[in-house]
Write a protein that holds these residues in place. Structure first.
Motif, short mmCIF file in Angstrom:
data_model
loop_
_atom_site.label_atom_id
_atom_site.label_comp_id
_atom_site.label_asym_id
_atom_site.label_seq_id
_atom_site.Cartn_x
_atom_site.Cartn_y
_atom_site.Cartn_z
N ARG A 104 0.75 -0.79 -0.05
CA ARG A 104 0.09 -0.48 0.27
C ARG A 104 1.11 1.16 -0.18
O ARG A 104 1.24 1.56 1.02
N MET A 133 -4.59 -7.25 7.95
CA MET A 133 -5.63 -6.01 7.55
C MET A 133 -6.23 -5.56 6.56
O MET A 133 -5.72 -6.35 5.88
N ALA A 135 -7.91 -2.77 6.22
CA ALA A 135 -8.08 -1.11 6.17
C ALA A 135 -8.95 0.19 5.74
O ALA A 135 -9.87 0.01 5.70
N GLY A 192 -4.56 6.42 7.30
CA GLY A 192 -4.97 5.44 7.13
C GLY A 192 -5.07 3.98 7.88
O GLY A 192 -4.76 2.85 7.27
N PHE A 193 -4.45 3.82 8.92
CA PHE A 193 -4.02 3.31 10.34
C PHE A 193 -5.44 2.70 11.14
O PHE A 193 -5.72 3.59 11.02
N ILE A 194 -5.53 1.87 11.27
CA ILE A 194 -6.91 1.04 11.98
C ILE A 194 -6.79 1.62 13.58
O ILE A 194 -5.33 1.09 14.12
N GLY A 199 -0.92 -1.57 14.42
CA GLY A 199 0.12 -1.35 13.88
C GLY A 199 0.15 -1.44 12.51
O GLY A 199 -1.18 -2.00 11.50
N ASP A 200 0.92 -1.90 12.64
CA ASP A 200 1.60 -1.72 11.23
C ASP A 200 2.03 -3.57 10.64
O ASP A 200 2.93 -3.96 11.34
N ALA A 201 1.25 -4.07 10.60
CA ALA A 201 1.38 -6.22 10.64
C ALA A 201 2.33 -6.05 10.17
O ALA A 201 3.33 -7.25 10.52
N GLY A 202 2.80 -6.18 8.70
CA GLY A 202 4.00 -6.59 8.22
C GLY A 202 5.24 -6.00 8.82
O GLY A 202 6.36 -7.05 9.21
#
Ligand SMILES: O=P(O)(O)OC[C@H]1O[C@H](OP(=O)(O)OP(=O)(O)O)[C@H](O)[C@@H]1O
Ligand SMILES: O=c1cc[nH]c(=O)[nH]1
Ligand SMILES: [Mg+2]
Length: 209
Positions: A104, A133, A135, A192-194, A199-202
């Motif tokens: 993304r 995620m 989002a 654009g984060f849930i 946080g950033d899953a990756g």
């Protein structure tokens, strides 16, 4: 319109809490994602068809049931979706695995495809798209479009955490796709984060922050 199932099993909710916790490190995060994926696999396979089978128990003949052999395909969205594959395969070991690579863009939030490799018989398989995620829904929706273009007919989407915005996008663009979530969170923030999210899953799975 597709349905949304929030898999509210206590074990899933308990483990999700520690997945969300910012103090959970990479090793534990990865283990927990694996475990939750396995627990979600248990729930998402409830609808698998059975067929009759007559066997001999040590005592007598018995009419029993075994899986009817429905073909399943798992499609993780690289990178973060990879963290859910092994947990799913523990319960569905005969599934084939296709990969869709998307990232993304952090500015536009639009997905960009960089890799796709799928089993040749996806049209005959029930596909489960995996991504922790959901989002804006852009990545999952793009992955599903891509699968449909290549002939997929039955697709479900499984994510750890979803935002209402992403659920709406999947409902609108893919009304035939049911969504399975560990949790439906509040909304997206300006980046654009849930939220509250995880946080950033990756980055959390692979330690790349
Ligand atoms: O619903 P969306 O708004 O599209 O966002 C969700 C996507 O973002 C994350 O991937 P990311 O782009 O960070 O790639 P990564 O898995 O390689 O970290 C996540 O794993 C989803 O694929
Ligand atoms: O909250 C979010 C949104 C997109 N991607 C993630 O990894 N986390
Ligand atoms: Mg990421």
């Amino acid at each position: 319109m597709g349905q949304v199932h929030v898999l509210d099993h206590p074990l899933i909710q308990h483990k999700l809490t520690y997945i969300r916790d910012k103090d959970t490190g990479t090793k534990e995060f990865r283990e927990l994602v694996d475990e939750v994926a396995m627990l979600m696999a248990f729930e998402i396979t409830r609808n698998l068809p059975l067929q009759e089978k007559t066997i001999e128990t040590p005592v007598m003949e018995a009419d029993t049931q075994v899986l009817a052999g429905k073909k399943i395909g798992l499609v993780p969205i690289i990178r973060a979706g990879l963290g859910m594959v092994d947990g799913m395969l523990k319960l569905i070991p005969a599934a084939k695995v296709g990969h869709v690579g998307l990232y993304r863009d952090p500015e536009t939030l639009k997905p960009h495809e960089y890799y796709t490799k799928l089993p040749s018989d996806i049209a005959e398989r029930e596909l489960i798209v995996l991504d922790p995620m959901l989002a804006t829904g852009g990545s999952a929706s793009e992955a599903i479009h891509l699968l449909k273009k290549r002939g997929a007919k039955q697709i479900r989407l499984m994510c750890l955490v979803g935002a209402p915005e992403g659920v709406d996008v999947i409902h609108n663009e893919h009304p035939d796709v049911d969504i399975y979530l560990g949790a439906l969170d509040d909304q997206l923030n300006d980046d654009g984060f849930i939220i509250p999210g995880l946080g950033d899953a990756g980055d959390r799975l692979y330690g790349t922050k």
